[in-house]
Write a protein that holds these residues in place. Sequence first.
Motif, PDB file in Angstrom:
ATOM      1  N   GLU A 150      16.068  29.344  20.998  1.00 56.17           N
ATOM      2  CA  GLU A 150      17.116  30.301  20.601  1.00 56.17           C
ATOM      3  C   GLU A 150      16.526  31.471  19.828  1.00 56.17           C
ATOM      4  N   TYR A 151      15.652  31.169  18.867  1.00 53.58           N
ATOM      5  CA  TYR A 151      15.013  32.231  18.085  1.00 53.58           C
ATOM      6  C   TYR A 151      14.123  33.105  18.969  1.00 53.58           C
ATOM      7  N   LEU A 152      13.444  32.466  19.922  1.00 48.21           N
ATOM      8  CA  LEU A 152      12.602  33.230  20.845  1.00 48.21           C
ATOM      9  C   LEU A 152      13.457  34.200  21.651  1.00 48.21           C
ATOM     10  N   GLY A 153      14.645  33.743  22.059  1.00 52.39           N
ATOM     11  CA  GLY A 153      15.564  34.630  22.773  1.00 52.39           C
ATOM     12  C   GLY A 153      15.950  35.836  21.936  1.00 52.39           C
ATOM     13  N   GLU A 154      16.167  35.616  20.650  1.00 51.30           N
ATOM     14  CA  GLU A 154      16.529  36.730  19.768  1.00 51.30           C
ATOM     15  C   GLU A 154      15.344  37.677  19.576  1.00 51.30           C
ATOM     16  N   ALA A 155      14.135  37.119  19.577  1.00 56.95           N
ATOM     17  CA  ALA A 155      12.943  37.978  19.481  1.00 56.95           C
ATOM     18  C   ALA A 155      12.829  38.859  20.722  1.00 56.95           C
ATOM     19  N   TYR A 156      13.134  38.289  21.878  1.00 50.76           N
ATOM     20  CA  TYR A 156      13.126  39.096  23.103  1.00 50.76           C
ATOM     21  C   TYR A 156      14.170  40.208  23.036  1.00 50.76           C
ATOM     22  N   LEU A 157      15.330  39.896  22.449  1.00 46.42           N
ATOM     23  CA  LEU A 157      16.356  40.928  22.281  1.00 46.42           C
ATOM     24  C   LEU A 157      15.825  42.067  21.406  1.00 46.42           C
ATOM     25  N   ALA A 165      15.426  37.178  27.284  1.00 43.22           N
ATOM     26  CA  ALA A 165      16.381  36.516  26.389  1.00 43.22           C
ATOM     27  C   ALA A 165      17.339  35.644  27.196  1.00 43.22           C
ATOM     28  N   LYS A 166      17.763  36.152  28.352  1.00 43.79           N
ATOM     29  CA  LYS A 166      18.674  35.387  29.205  1.00 43.79           C
ATOM     30  C   LYS A 166      17.991  34.143  29.795  1.00 43.79           C
ATOM     31  N   GLU A 167      16.678  34.219  29.991  1.00 41.60           N
ATOM     32  CA  GLU A 167      15.939  33.041  30.461  1.00 41.60           C
ATOM     33  C   GLU A 167      16.013  31.918  29.426  1.00 41.60           C
ATOM     34  N   ILE A 187      23.274  38.097  22.726  1.00 42.19           N
ATOM     35  CA  ILE A 187      23.017  38.891  23.935  1.00 42.19           C
ATOM     36  C   ILE A 187      24.203  39.810  24.227  1.00 42.19           C
ATOM     37  N   GLU A 188      25.398  39.283  24.087  1.00 45.10           N
ATOM     38  CA  GLU A 188      26.603  40.093  24.332  1.00 45.10           C
ATOM     39  C   GLU A 188      26.690  41.246  23.332  1.00 45.10           C
ATOM     40  N   GLY A 193      25.410  47.405  22.198  1.00 44.72           N
ATOM     41  CA  GLY A 193      24.720  48.372  21.346  1.00 44.72           C
ATOM     42  C   GLY A 193      24.576  47.966  19.901  1.00 44.72           C
ATOM     43  N   GLN A 194      24.996  46.752  19.564  1.00 44.01           N
ATOM     44  CA  GLN A 194      24.845  46.278  18.193  1.00 44.01           C
ATOM     45  C   GLN A 194      23.370  45.976  17.934  1.00 44.01           C
ATOM     46  N   PRO A 195      22.859  46.278  16.729  1.00 41.78           N
ATOM     47  CA  PRO A 195      21.448  45.992  16.439  1.00 41.78           C
ATOM     48  C   PRO A 195      21.086  44.557  16.756  1.00 41.78           C
ATOM     49  N   ALA A 196      20.062  44.393  17.572  1.00 44.86           N
ATOM     50  CA  ALA A 196      19.704  43.051  18.042  1.00 44.86           C
ATOM     51  C   ALA A 196      19.308  42.124  16.920  1.00 44.86           C
TER      52      ALA A 196
END
Length: 203
Positions: A150-157, A165-167, A187-188, A193-196
């Motif tokens: 989950e954290y890795l996904g946020e790093a990709y964002l 991130a979707k992976e 992701i949504e 446009g919200q700061p990732a």
Amino acid sequence: MIARKSLSFVRLAPLAAMLLIGGPLAASPALAFGTAPSSKPPKVSTPASPEDSAAMAAKTRATAEALYKKAWEDSEAGKADLKKNKPKDANKKFAKALKRYDEATKLDPTYFEAWNMVGFCSRKTGDLKRSFAAYDKALQLKPDYDEAHEYLGEAYLMSGDIAKAKEQLAWLKEKQSPEAGELEEAIEAAGKGQPADQAGKGW
């Protein structure tokens, strides 16, 4: 004058002969170099018993866990500062937490939870390169660690790679992880446009 030279030669002849034939002077390191050889036997290290090794490992792990606990308090305080819109204060707390998490991984390189939090705090302080490396280490140690995914996904964002991130989101959904909701929300929000770095509850 000739007699004196002959006398000197006579005196030195036995010494030269001893050196040539490998006598005491040639054979003795003490006489050759002026240092007497040690009479003490060489020290032989005794390997630690399995019980001693286990006790040392347990003590080291306990120290690492104590560092993790203090670092967790710092990182939670950093999250609270972010919610209060105090990014500078938050950054200081994340940096402090990062040092402690890092120490914990040095004490116990198998501490995958600490590696995950090194990634988290590195991300929060803007060091994405180190963040990715730490998540990778955590997942090498425990490939099914859903929080690291989950954290890795946020790093990709944060890096702008929504596809990656979707992976991670797909992996979490496949495993029916409760972390999937947090990453999906992030992701949504990022898509709007919200700061990732502040999207979602996963922080």
